[in-house]
Design a protein around this motif. Structure first.
Motif, PDB file in Angstrom:
ATOM      1  N   GLY A  43      15.236  66.362  24.674  1.00 56.86           N
ATOM      2  CA  GLY A  43      15.441  65.922  23.292  1.00 56.86           C
ATOM      3  C   GLY A  43      14.161  65.459  22.635  1.00 56.86           C
ATOM      4  O   GLY A  43      14.040  65.468  21.408  1.00 56.86           O
ATOM      5  N   PHE A  44      13.193  65.027  23.448  1.00 52.44           N
ATOM      6  CA  PHE A  44      11.890  64.606  22.920  1.00 52.44           C
ATOM      7  C   PHE A  44      10.967  65.817  22.853  1.00 52.44           C
ATOM      8  O   PHE A  44      10.887  66.592  23.800  1.00 52.44           O
ATOM      9  N   GLY A  45      10.273  65.959  21.734  1.00 49.53           N
ATOM     10  CA  GLY A  45       9.354  67.073  21.617  1.00 49.53           C
ATOM     11  C   GLY A  45       9.010  67.387  20.178  1.00 49.53           C
ATOM     12  O   GLY A  45       9.320  66.626  19.241  1.00 49.53           O
ATOM     13  N   ILE A  46       8.367  68.518  19.985  1.00 44.78           N
ATOM     14  CA  ILE A  46       7.905  68.924  18.665  1.00 44.78           C
ATOM     15  C   ILE A  46       9.066  69.146  17.714  1.00 44.78           C
ATOM     16  O   ILE A  46       8.984  68.823  16.521  1.00 44.78           O
ATOM     17  N   LEU A  47      10.175  69.689  18.211  1.00 45.63           N
ATOM     18  CA  LEU A  47      11.312  69.971  17.343  1.00 45.63           C
ATOM     19  C   LEU A  47      11.903  68.686  16.759  1.00 45.63           C
ATOM     20  O   LEU A  47      12.202  68.634  15.553  1.00 45.63           O
ATOM     21  N   GLY A  85      10.297  65.854  16.372  1.00 47.37           N
ATOM     22  CA  GLY A  85       9.302  65.357  15.429  1.00 47.37           C
ATOM     23  C   GLY A  85       9.316  66.116  14.125  1.00 47.37           C
ATOM     24  O   GLY A  85       9.126  65.534  13.047  1.00 47.37           O
ATOM     25  N   THR A  86       9.576  67.433  14.198  1.00 45.93           N
ATOM     26  CA  THR A  86       9.661  68.237  12.984  1.00 45.93           C
ATOM     27  C   THR A  86      10.823  67.808  12.109  1.00 45.93           C
ATOM     28  O   THR A  86      10.689  67.686  10.885  1.00 45.93           O
ATOM     29  N   PHE A  87      11.991  67.565  12.720  1.00 44.19           N
ATOM     30  CA  PHE A  87      13.158  67.144  11.949  1.00 44.19           C
ATOM     31  C   PHE A  87      12.915  65.804  11.253  1.00 44.19           C
ATOM     32  O   PHE A  87      13.284  65.618  10.085  1.00 44.19           O
ATOM     33  N   VAL A  88      12.299  64.869  11.956  1.00 50.56           N
ATOM     34  CA  VAL A  88      12.028  63.551  11.367  1.00 50.56           C
ATOM     35  C   VAL A  88      11.018  63.670  10.234  1.00 50.56           C
ATOM     36  O   VAL A  88      11.208  63.104   9.147  1.00 50.56           O
ATOM     37  N   LEU A  89       9.939  64.406  10.462  1.00 49.10           N
ATOM     38  CA  LEU A  89       8.924  64.551   9.422  1.00 49.10           C
ATOM     39  C   LEU A  89       9.437  65.348   8.238  1.00 49.10           C
ATOM     40  O   LEU A  89       9.003  65.131   7.095  1.00 49.10           O
ATOM     41  N   PHE A  90      10.352  66.274   8.481  1.00 50.22           N
ATOM     42  CA  PHE A  90      10.953  67.027   7.389  1.00 50.22           C
ATOM     43  C   PHE A  90      11.614  66.079   6.377  1.00 50.22           C
ATOM     44  O   PHE A  90      11.431  66.208   5.166  1.00 50.22           O
ATOM     45  N   VAL A  91      12.377  65.119   6.874  1.00 52.46           N
ATOM     46  CA  VAL A  91      13.032  64.155   5.985  1.00 52.46           C
ATOM     47  C   VAL A  91      12.004  63.254   5.310  1.00 52.46           C
ATOM     48  O   VAL A  91      12.158  62.873   4.144  1.00 52.46           O
ATOM     49  N   MET A  92      10.912  62.950   6.009  1.00 52.09           N
ATOM     50  CA  MET A  92       9.912  62.042   5.452  1.00 52.09           C
ATOM     51  C   MET A  92       9.062  62.689   4.367  1.00 52.09           C
ATOM     52  O   MET A  92       8.691  62.038   3.388  1.00 52.09           O
ATOM     53  N   VAL A  93       8.734  63.971   4.524  1.00 54.95           N
ATOM     54  CA  VAL A  93       7.865  64.635   3.543  1.00 54.95           C
ATOM     55  C   VAL A  93       8.646  65.267   2.410  1.00 54.95           C
ATOM     56  O   VAL A  93       8.070  65.583   1.366  1.00 54.95           O
ATOM     57  N   LEU A  94       9.964  65.443   2.592  1.00 53.97           N
ATOM     58  CA  LEU A  94      10.769  66.092   1.555  1.00 53.97           C
ATOM     59  C   LEU A  94      10.683  65.385   0.204  1.00 53.97           C
ATOM     60  O   LEU A  94      10.468  66.049  -0.823  1.00 53.97           O
ATOM     61  N   GLY A 109      11.962  56.553  12.464  1.00 55.96           N
ATOM     62  CA  GLY A 109      11.793  56.727  13.897  1.00 55.96           C
ATOM     63  C   GLY A 109      13.019  56.285  14.685  1.00 55.96           C
ATOM     64  O   GLY A 109      13.428  56.948  15.649  1.00 55.96           O
ATOM     65  N   PHE A 110      13.631  55.167  14.288  1.00 53.38           N
ATOM     66  CA  PHE A 110      14.825  54.680  14.980  1.00 53.38           C
ATOM     67  C   PHE A 110      15.997  55.649  14.804  1.00 53.38           C
ATOM     68  O   PHE A 110      16.736  55.927  15.751  1.00 53.38           O
ATOM     69  N   ILE A 111      16.169  56.161  13.564  1.00 50.81           N
ATOM     70  CA  ILE A 111      17.224  57.149  13.334  1.00 50.81           C
ATOM     71  C   ILE A 111      16.951  58.414  14.146  1.00 50.81           C
ATOM     72  O   ILE A 111      17.875  59.011  14.728  1.00 50.81           O
ATOM     73  N   GLY A 112      15.686  58.822  14.198  1.00 50.80           N
ATOM     74  CA  GLY A 112      15.350  59.989  15.010  1.00 50.80           C
ATOM     75  C   GLY A 112      15.632  59.761  16.480  1.00 50.80           C
ATOM     76  O   GLY A 112      16.118  60.659  17.175  1.00 50.80           O
ATOM     77  N   LEU A 113      15.372  58.549  16.965  1.00 47.97           N
ATOM     78  CA  LEU A 113      15.597  58.232  18.369  1.00 47.97           C
ATOM     79  C   LEU A 113      17.075  58.199  18.722  1.00 47.97           C
ATOM     80  O   LEU A 113      17.467  58.592  19.827  1.00 47.97           O
ATOM     81  N   THR A 114      17.907  57.730  17.810  1.00 44.69           N
ATOM     82  CA  THR A 114      19.337  57.577  18.093  1.00 44.69           C
ATOM     83  C   THR A 114      20.190  58.764  17.648  1.00 44.69           C
ATOM     84  O   THR A 114      21.311  58.925  18.142  1.00 44.69           O
ATOM     85  N   VAL A 115      19.684  59.578  16.713  1.00 48.61           N
ATOM     86  CA  VAL A 115      20.477  60.690  16.188  1.00 48.61           C
ATOM     87  C   VAL A 115      19.825  62.039  16.483  1.00 48.61           C
ATOM     88  O   VAL A 115      20.452  62.947  17.044  1.00 48.61           O
ATOM     89  N   PRO A 154      19.251  62.932  20.535  1.00 50.03           N
ATOM     90  CA  PRO A 154      20.483  63.417  21.198  1.00 50.03           C
ATOM     91  C   PRO A 154      20.971  64.756  20.649  1.00 50.03           C
ATOM     92  O   PRO A 154      21.463  65.602  21.416  1.00 50.03           O
ATOM     93  N   PHE A 155      20.852  64.965  19.340  1.00 53.49           N
ATOM     94  CA  PHE A 155      21.255  66.240  18.751  1.00 53.49           C
ATOM     95  C   PHE A 155      20.421  67.384  19.309  1.00 53.49           C
ATOM     96  O   PHE A 155      20.952  68.445  19.679  1.00 53.49           O
ATOM     97  N   THR A 156      19.114  67.208  19.369  1.00 54.19           N
ATOM     98  CA  THR A 156      18.232  68.249  19.898  1.00 54.19           C
ATOM     99  C   THR A 156      18.525  68.509  21.371  1.00 54.19           C
ATOM    100  O   THR A 156      18.533  69.663  21.818  1.00 54.19           O
ATOM    101  N   ARG A 157      18.776  67.451  22.130  1.00 55.85           N
ATOM    102  CA  ARG A 157      19.094  67.614  23.554  1.00 55.85           C
ATOM    103  C   ARG A 157      20.384  68.399  23.748  1.00 55.85           C
ATOM    104  O   ARG A 157      20.473  69.257  24.625  1.00 55.85           O
ATOM    105  N   THR A 158      21.376  68.135  22.906  1.00 54.36           N
ATOM    106  CA  THR A 158      22.675  68.801  23.050  1.00 54.36           C
ATOM    107  C   THR A 158      22.624  70.255  22.598  1.00 54.36           C
ATOM    108  O   THR A 158      23.177  71.143  23.254  1.00 54.36           O
ATOM    109  N   VAL A 159      21.970  70.516  21.492  1.00 53.80           N
ATOM    110  CA  VAL A 159      21.994  71.849  20.880  1.00 53.80           C
ATOM    111  C   VAL A 159      20.922  72.767  21.463  1.00 53.80           C
ATOM    112  O   VAL A 159      21.182  73.944  21.762  1.00 53.80           O
ATOM    113  N   PHE A 160      19.705  72.251  21.632  1.00 56.85           N
ATOM    114  CA  PHE A 160      18.580  73.101  22.022  1.00 56.85           C
ATOM    115  C   PHE A 160      18.152  72.903  23.468  1.00 56.85           C
ATOM    116  O   PHE A 160      17.294  73.652  23.951  1.00 56.85           O
ATOM    117  N   GLY A 161      18.675  71.913  24.153  1.00 58.25           N
ATOM    118  CA  GLY A 161      18.315  71.692  25.543  1.00 58.25           C
ATOM    119  C   GLY A 161      17.091  70.807  25.691  1.00 58.25           C
ATOM    120  O   GLY A 161      16.535  70.284  24.723  1.00 58.25           O
TER     121      GLY A 161
END
Length: 302
Positions: free
Chosen positions: A155-159, A161-170, A136-142, A145-152
């Motif tokens: 930065g908080f949202g389903i996308l 959460g998807t990236f963070v959970l992707f790394v967790m369930v992989l 969660g901390f890595i998602g909050l700090t990395v 901001p990445f989602t905010r910069t690239v996708f607008g």
């Protein structure tokens, strides 16, 4: 005669030890069953209290979009935004993790040698052991901001959460699929190669197809892990109890609303009972995931 008595005594002691072992095992199993039944009864009784004691509509609970159980004079307990948020991050993270897990598992089992497996296996185990708050901390700090910069958006949202959970369930999906690939009989590979198929044809047309039940089981286990994750998702999804309009707008999940609200309610009140109703939905979904894995496992046994 003495030898016969000693033998009978030895068998008698062994029989008594077996009986004690059976009693201890039975007691442990009974205790586990009682604990599970107690949890089921507690969550079910408190979750249903919203509809039977507080007279809230079950249809409104699953279809309405406003969540404000403390509102006066009429409380609003529409759980649709949280249900949509939970299923969105769960399905998207599983779909994103599946191809990476397939590629990693195939590389470990059928391509890499022992040295490659020795390197990759500790990495996967390390990812499993990282606490949720770290993700969660890595998602909050990395990730945010990445989602905010690239996708607008914020930065908080389903996308996010998807990236963070992707790394967790992989690692979960990968580890289970590795076991499934190892369970494919070796003569499947040998027969395919003997018929003139290349290694990639053997992997694609034989090994993957034979291990599809194991792959589906691994994906469902990953979805169960993602559906029940609370802290990491809570830190990146925005925690807004509104129906998300897109992937980059703040949203919420069942677990995020539970963790943020359970400490601010009084036991027995409608706001508290409504949170227990969300917990009941989580419990039912966990049971559905377990039933699916059992069904697939029975259908796909070699």
């Amino acid at each position: 005669m003495d030898a016969v008595k000693k033998e009978l005594t030895r068998k008698s002691k062994a029989s008594r030890q077996d009986q004690r072992g059976k009693l201890i095992s039975l007691a442990c199993v009974t205790l586990i069953m009682l604990v599970v039944l107690s949890i089921l009864y507690m969550i079910t009784s408190k979750g249903l209290a919203t509809f039977f004691e507080n007279k809230m509509s079950i249809v409104d609970f699953f279809t309405k979009q406003v969540w404000n159980p403390s509102a006066k004079p009429q409380a609003l307990v529409g759980a649709l935004p949280m249900i949509v948020g939970s299923f969105s991050v769960t399905v998207l993270s599983a779909l994103l993790a599946a191809p990476f897990a397939i590629a990693t598992a195939i590389f470990m089992v059928d391509i890499a040698g022992k040295r490659g497996r020795k390197i990759l296996q500790p990495v996967i185990e390390l990812l499993v052991g990282i606490p949720s708050v770290v993700y969660g901390f890595i998602g909050l700090t990395v990730v945010v901001p990445f989602t905010r910069t690239v996708f607008g958006g914020t930065g908080f949202g389903i996308l996010s959460g998807t990236f963070v959970l992707f790394v967790m369930v992989l690692p979960t999906v990968t580890s289970m699929y590795v076991d499934s690939l190892k369970a494919v009989p070796q003569f499947y590979r040998e027969a395919s190669l003997a018929l003139g198929a290349t290694r990639w044809q053997t992997i694609y047309k034989v090994i993957i197809r034979a291990s599809i039940p194991g792959l589906l089981t691994a994906i469902i286990f990953g979805m169960a892990r993602a559906f029940g994750e609370a802290l990491a998702v809570q830190m990146v999804i925005g925690n807004a109890s509104i129906l998300p309009s897109d992937l980059v707008s703040p949203a919420s999940t069942l677990t995020s609303v539970l963790t943020t609200g359970i400490g601010n309610t009084v036991l027995g009140t409608l706001p508290n009972n409504a949170l227990w109703s969300l917990a009941l939905v989580l419990l039912l979904m966990s049971l559905v995931f377990n039933l699916l894995t059992r069904f697939i496992g029975k259908k796909g046994a070699f």
